[in-house]
Scaffold this motif. Structure first.
Motif, PDB file in Angstrom:
ATOM      1  N   GLY A  57       9.468 143.703  30.915  1.00  0.00           N
ATOM      2  CA  GLY A  57       9.578 143.473  29.433  1.00  0.00           C
ATOM      3  C   GLY A  57       8.880 144.495  28.513  1.00  0.00           C
ATOM      4  O   GLY A  57       9.369 144.853  27.488  1.00  0.00           O
ATOM      5  N   CYS A  58       7.397 144.645  28.927  1.00  0.00           N
ATOM      6  CA  CYS A  58       6.648 145.469  28.230  1.00  0.00           C
ATOM      7  C   CYS A  58       6.907 146.893  28.460  1.00  0.00           C
ATOM      8  O   CYS A  58       6.587 147.355  29.589  1.00  0.00           O
ATOM      9  N   PRO A  59       7.386 147.836  27.280  1.00  0.00           N
ATOM     10  CA  PRO A  59       7.289 149.185  27.627  1.00  0.00           C
ATOM     11  C   PRO A  59       6.133 149.617  28.292  1.00  0.00           C
ATOM     12  O   PRO A  59       6.234 151.094  28.732  1.00  0.00           O
ATOM     13  N   LEU A  60       5.088 149.340  27.907  1.00  0.00           N
ATOM     14  CA  LEU A  60       3.735 149.900  28.330  1.00  0.00           C
ATOM     15  C   LEU A  60       3.536 149.550  29.883  1.00  0.00           C
ATOM     16  O   LEU A  60       2.476 149.979  30.567  1.00  0.00           O
ATOM     17  N   GLY A  61       3.901 148.244  30.486  1.00  0.00           N
ATOM     18  CA  GLY A  61       3.518 147.899  31.867  1.00  0.00           C
ATOM     19  C   GLY A  61       2.419 147.220  31.705  1.00  0.00           C
ATOM     20  O   GLY A  61       1.755 147.101  32.598  1.00  0.00           O
ATOM     21  N   ASN A  62       2.120 146.535  30.670  1.00  0.00           N
ATOM     22  CA  ASN A  62       0.764 145.700  30.451  1.00  0.00           C
ATOM     23  C   ASN A  62       0.525 144.845  31.732  1.00  0.00           C
ATOM     24  O   ASN A  62       1.525 144.019  32.219  1.00  0.00           O
ATOM     25  N   ALA A  99       7.485 141.230  20.814  1.00  0.00           N
ATOM     26  CA  ALA A  99       6.794 140.657  21.962  1.00  0.00           C
ATOM     27  C   ALA A  99       8.285 140.712  23.173  1.00  0.00           C
ATOM     28  O   ALA A  99       8.454 139.605  23.512  1.00  0.00           O
ATOM     29  N   PRO A 100       8.723 142.121  23.442  1.00  0.00           N
ATOM     30  CA  PRO A 100       9.886 141.703  24.588  1.00  0.00           C
ATOM     31  C   PRO A 100       9.307 141.118  25.946  1.00  0.00           C
ATOM     32  O   PRO A 100      10.058 140.737  26.572  1.00  0.00           O
ATOM     33  N   CYS A 101       7.953 141.235  25.940  1.00  0.00           N
ATOM     34  CA  CYS A 101       7.157 140.790  27.255  1.00  0.00           C
ATOM     35  C   CYS A 101       7.628 139.212  27.320  1.00  0.00           C
ATOM     36  O   CYS A 101       7.592 138.645  28.412  1.00  0.00           O
ATOM     37  N   GLU A 102       7.482 138.642  26.148  1.00  0.00           N
ATOM     38  CA  GLU A 102       7.745 136.986  26.315  1.00  0.00           C
ATOM     39  C   GLU A 102       9.174 136.757  26.189  1.00  0.00           C
ATOM     40  O   GLU A 102       9.412 135.741  26.993  1.00  0.00           O
ATOM     41  N   ALA A 103      10.070 137.508  25.882  1.00  0.00           N
ATOM     42  CA  ALA A 103      11.624 137.472  26.145  1.00  0.00           C
ATOM     43  C   ALA A 103      11.720 137.456  27.755  1.00  0.00           C
ATOM     44  O   ALA A 103      12.797 136.895  28.126  1.00  0.00           O
ATOM     45  N   ALA A 104      10.903 138.189  28.179  1.00  0.00           N
ATOM     46  CA  ALA A 104      11.115 138.616  30.166  1.00  0.00           C
ATOM     47  C   ALA A 104      10.210 137.438  30.688  1.00  0.00           C
ATOM     48  O   ALA A 104      10.277 137.752  32.011  1.00  0.00           O
ATOM     49  N   CYS A 105       9.628 136.489  30.005  1.00  0.00           N
ATOM     50  CA  CYS A 105       8.564 135.651  30.744  1.00  0.00           C
ATOM     51  C   CYS A 105       9.541 134.599  31.688  1.00  0.00           C
ATOM     52  O   CYS A 105      10.404 134.139  31.385  1.00  0.00           O
ATOM     53  N   ALA A 325      22.112 131.820  27.886  1.00  0.00           N
ATOM     54  CA  ALA A 325      21.525 131.497  29.357  1.00  0.00           C
ATOM     55  C   ALA A 325      21.581 132.745  30.356  1.00  0.00           C
ATOM     56  O   ALA A 325      20.413 132.850  31.087  1.00  0.00           O
ATOM     57  N   ASP A 326      22.438 133.745  30.057  1.00  0.00           N
ATOM     58  CA  ASP A 326      22.442 134.758  30.801  1.00  0.00           C
ATOM     59  C   ASP A 326      21.862 136.070  30.378  1.00  0.00           C
ATOM     60  O   ASP A 326      21.829 137.225  30.822  1.00  0.00           O
ATOM     61  N   SER A 327      21.095 135.861  29.172  1.00  0.00           N
ATOM     62  CA  SER A 327      20.166 137.031  28.683  1.00  0.00           C
ATOM     63  C   SER A 327      19.022 137.229  29.261  1.00  0.00           C
ATOM     64  O   SER A 327      18.554 138.402  29.113  1.00  0.00           O
ATOM     65  N   TRP A 328      18.259 136.381  30.008  1.00  0.00           N
ATOM     66  CA  TRP A 328      17.025 136.616  30.680  1.00  0.00           C
ATOM     67  C   TRP A 328      17.338 137.631  31.787  1.00  0.00           C
ATOM     68  O   TRP A 328      18.299 137.647  32.319  1.00  0.00           O
ATOM     69  N   PRO A 329      16.448 138.631  31.926  1.00  0.00           N
ATOM     70  CA  PRO A 329      15.215 138.876  30.993  1.00  0.00           C
ATOM     71  C   PRO A 329      15.185 139.977  30.101  1.00  0.00           C
ATOM     72  O   PRO A 329      14.336 140.412  29.565  1.00  0.00           O
ATOM     73  N   ASN A 330      16.481 140.186  29.721  1.00  0.00           N
ATOM     74  CA  ASN A 330      16.766 141.017  28.628  1.00  0.00           C
ATOM     75  C   ASN A 330      16.344 140.625  27.290  1.00  0.00           C
ATOM     76  O   ASN A 330      15.965 139.535  27.070  1.00  0.00           O
ATOM     77  N   TRP A 331      16.126 141.442  26.262  1.00  0.00           N
ATOM     78  CA  TRP A 331      15.984 141.234  24.778  1.00  0.00           C
ATOM     79  C   TRP A 331      17.068 140.310  24.570  1.00  0.00           C
ATOM     80  O   TRP A 331      18.230 141.055  24.265  1.00  0.00           O
ATOM     81  N   PRO A 332      16.859 139.283  23.806  1.00  0.00           N
ATOM     82  CA  PRO A 332      18.218 138.554  23.593  1.00  0.00           C
ATOM     83  C   PRO A 332      18.820 138.534  22.205  1.00  0.00           C
ATOM     84  O   PRO A 332      17.911 138.894  21.292  1.00  0.00           O
ATOM     85  N   MET A 333      20.221 138.828  21.751  1.00  0.00           N
ATOM     86  CA  MET A 333      20.523 138.944  20.576  1.00  0.00           C
ATOM     87  C   MET A 333      20.637 137.536  20.261  1.00  0.00           C
ATOM     88  O   MET A 333      21.436 136.603  20.429  1.00  0.00           O
ATOM     89  N   MET A 334      19.792 137.159  19.029  1.00  0.00           N
ATOM     90  CA  MET A 334      20.011 135.917  18.656  1.00  0.00           C
ATOM     91  C   MET A 334      19.065 135.775  17.100  1.00  0.00           C
ATOM     92  O   MET A 334      18.567 136.953  16.865  1.00  0.00           O
ATOM     93  N   GLY A 486       7.527 152.027  39.782  1.00  0.00           N
ATOM     94  CA  GLY A 486       8.570 151.336  40.806  1.00  0.00           C
ATOM     95  C   GLY A 486       8.988 149.965  40.061  1.00  0.00           C
ATOM     96  O   GLY A 486       9.679 149.346  40.459  1.00  0.00           O
ATOM     97  N   ARG A 487       8.571 149.725  38.736  1.00  0.00           N
ATOM     98  CA  ARG A 487       8.950 148.398  38.048  1.00  0.00           C
ATOM     99  C   ARG A 487      10.216 148.659  37.655  1.00  0.00           C
ATOM    100  O   ARG A 487      10.684 149.686  37.254  1.00  0.00           O
ATOM    101  N   LEU A 488      10.898 147.538  37.335  1.00  0.00           N
ATOM    102  CA  LEU A 488      12.188 147.353  36.913  1.00  0.00           C
ATOM    103  C   LEU A 488      12.240 147.805  35.403  1.00  0.00           C
ATOM    104  O   LEU A 488      11.489 147.380  34.678  1.00  0.00           O
ATOM    105  N   GLU A 489      13.117 148.758  35.130  1.00  0.00           N
ATOM    106  CA  GLU A 489      13.226 149.185  33.739  1.00  0.00           C
ATOM    107  C   GLU A 489      14.182 148.453  33.208  1.00  0.00           C
ATOM    108  O   GLU A 489      15.476 148.243  33.560  1.00  0.00           O
ATOM    109  N   LEU A 490      14.093 147.858  31.988  1.00  0.00           N
ATOM    110  CA  LEU A 490      15.062 147.005  31.152  1.00  0.00           C
ATOM    111  C   LEU A 490      15.271 147.625  29.812  1.00  0.00           C
ATOM    112  O   LEU A 490      14.356 148.373  29.532  1.00  0.00           O
ATOM    113  N   ASP A 491      16.294 147.528  29.323  1.00  0.00           N
ATOM    114  CA  ASP A 491      16.611 148.067  27.896  1.00  0.00           C
ATOM    115  C   ASP A 491      16.254 147.099  26.735  1.00  0.00           C
ATOM    116  O   ASP A 491      16.822 146.325  26.335  1.00  0.00           O
ATOM    117  N   PHE A 492      15.072 147.635  26.127  1.00  0.00           N
ATOM    118  CA  PHE A 492      14.768 147.038  25.032  1.00  0.00           C
ATOM    119  C   PHE A 492      14.354 147.805  23.788  1.00  0.00           C
ATOM    120  O   PHE A 492      13.971 147.568  22.884  1.00  0.00           O
TER     121      PHE A 492
END
Length: 493
Positions: A57-62, A99-105, A325-334, A486-492
């Motif tokens: 979720g974090c573009p920096l890979g924290n 905080a896209p990291c929190e959206a992917a928690c 319910a199906d938005s995780w772990p992507n950034w949700p539209m809300m 190697g980490r999963l890339e998601l679109d944020f």
């Protein structure tokens, strides 16, 4: 793992906000201090998942579970070392990142996510208070010189990394102060500028040079700059705003959001604005067009000016109040309600601006709008129709357009260098080509390359671009760290 049952024992808690009526009278940050003990408790909620999606979720890979564990153990030095290994400026992102990291928690699937952003800010502030964040200049220099054009988050990140690698770096900023978007685009109530100054002082102590009032392609010759340096990084941002060319657009009182925000930040900083036409919301009916973060910043600033009323309108329909319910772990539209909205603002969705209404002297007096209904045409494309009978004229003496940004400024720097552009009119310099532009030894990163995006993406781009430049200057392998490929890339974006 911090506490195996922490996520079951403790609820999510964030710092309290200063009272609305108090914070509207000043430009100080919004939040009250939160005790170290309560922050440690929040770190205990981290589940240390087998697959930590927060990394992706974090573009920096924290490395989030690890620094959470260090905070739980109250080892702030280790927490800072872990966090700063991937993020040059946690004191910025801990304040202004969405905080896209929190959206992917993973905990966020069925419970409030871990308070990652607050923990990140706490680590940074503890590091500065305890003396862990201190100048760390390179032990030797390579003899190579790099010019970084633009002092926003991507430019600063590139400069920090290239200096770390031992190159001699000079940052060129066309404004009178360093910081770019951080300095001029984000209000002080979200990011007080002493936070930037503190970091710049540290970077100067590490050997980075800063030149202000230096517009490359203006009072600084761009081609000569390239000749004088071994590499150049373009990090000027996406600065051309999207306009709304409705009838009456030329009315006095219609401005782009950044004109308003930049002038106000300079006013708060005490800059001389005597030669500048004042853009102020005092005793005015303010309408903000655009429902994003920049629009919310205009709302908060207008409230502090003492606006008579503030209305934010958005052409898109109102998003759902809950994440799907199906938005995780992507950034949700809300639907998101910011602290600025809490301070006073009417919000309307699916509203089309049809005309800016002027008085006899050419000053804005109102805005004609109509409600719309969205749907799809026969080809499946999104389209809208006007709803008959919903036409109206809203009183307005200050209209702020916060409809996003199109691309970087082409006149001056980019035209002078002759760099190639992509189909969105951004600088063409893909990661697949090591962020190189069409001009030899010239690289690009951040919004100037990828288009309008998040501050955390700008930092990530600056770091990756610096790695590519370092490899070029060394004629091979870079000594700088890379994101985990190697980490999963998601679109944020």
């Amino acid at each position: 793992m911090a506490d195996p049952r922490g996520f079951l024992k403790y609820d999510r808690e964030l710092p309290g906000k200063r009272p609305v009526q108090l914070r509207k009278t000043d430009w100080q940050e919004l939040y009250e201090p939160m005790s170290e003990e309560r922050t440690v408790t929040q770190a205990a909620r981290c589940m240390d998942c087998g697959v930590p999606f927060c990394h992706s979720g974090c573009p920096l890979g924290n490395i989030i579970p690890e620094f959470n564990d260090a905070v739980y153990e109250e080892d702030w030095r280790e927490a800072f070392e872990i966090l700063s290994s991937t993020n040059n400026f946690p004191e910025f992102t801990g304040r202004i990142c969405p905080a896209p990291c929190e959206a992917a928690c993973v905990l966020g699937i069925n419970a409030p996510p871990v308070a990652i952003e607050h923990i990140e800010k706490s680590i940074a502030e503890e590091a500065f208070q305890r003396g862990y964040a201190r100048p760390n200049p390179p032990t030797s220099r390579t003899g190579k010189t790099v010019a970084v054009i633009g002092s926003g988050p991507s430019g600063l990140a590139a400069a920090a990394q290239l200096n770390k690698a031992g190159h001699t770096v000079t940052v060129f900023e066309r404004n009178s102060r360093i910081g770019g978007l951080l300095r001029y685009g984000i209000p002080d109530f979200k990011l007080e500028k002493w936070v930037i100054d503190r970091r710049i002082e540290l970077m100067e102590a590490e050997g980075i040079k800063f030149r202000t009032n230096a517009e490359v392609g203006g009072n600084v010759d761009a081609k000569q700059l390239v000749r004088d340096h071994d590499a150049v990084v373009l990090a000027g941002g996406s600065t051309i705003p999207r306009d709304i060319p409705s009838p009456g657009r030329e009315a006095q009182g219609v401005y782009f959001a950044m004109q308003f925000l930049e002038q106000n930040n300079k006013r708060v900083a005490g800059d001389d604005l005597s030669d500048t036409y004042e853009i102020h919301a005092r005793d005015r009916d303010v309408i903000v067009i655009g429902g994003g973060d920049t629009g919310a910043d205009c709302v908060g600033t207008s409230n502090r000016h003492g606006a008579r009323s503030v209305t934010q309108i958005e052409i898109m329909p109102m998003p759902p109040s809950e994440r799907s319910a199906d938005s995780w772990p992507n950034w949700p539209m809300m639907l998101r309600t910011s602290t600025s909205h809490e301070e006073g603002c009417e919000r309307e969705w699916a509203v089309l601006t049809e005309e800016f209404v002027k008085d006899e002297e050419g000053y804005l007096r109102g805005v004609k709008t109509v409600n719309i209904r969205w749907g799809r045409d026969q080809t499946g494309r999104n389209t809208f129709v006007k709803i008959p009978g919903t036409e109206r004229e809203l009183p307005c003496q200050l209209l702020l357009i916060a409809a996003g940004f199109m691309h970087p400024q082409h006149e001056g720097l980019l035209h002078e260098l002759g760099v190639g552009l992509d189909n969105r009119k951004n600088v063409a310099a893909s990661p697949e080509h090591d962020y190189q532009t069409s001009v030899p030894k010239v690289y690009a990163a951040g919004d100037m390359r990828r288009g309008q995006s998040l501050v955390v993406w700008a930092i990530a781009e600056g770091r990756e671009c610096a790695r590519a430049v370092d490899g070029f200057l060394r004629g091979g392998q870079s000594v700088l760290e890379s994101r985990d490929e190697g980490r999963l890339e998601l679109d944020f974006a």
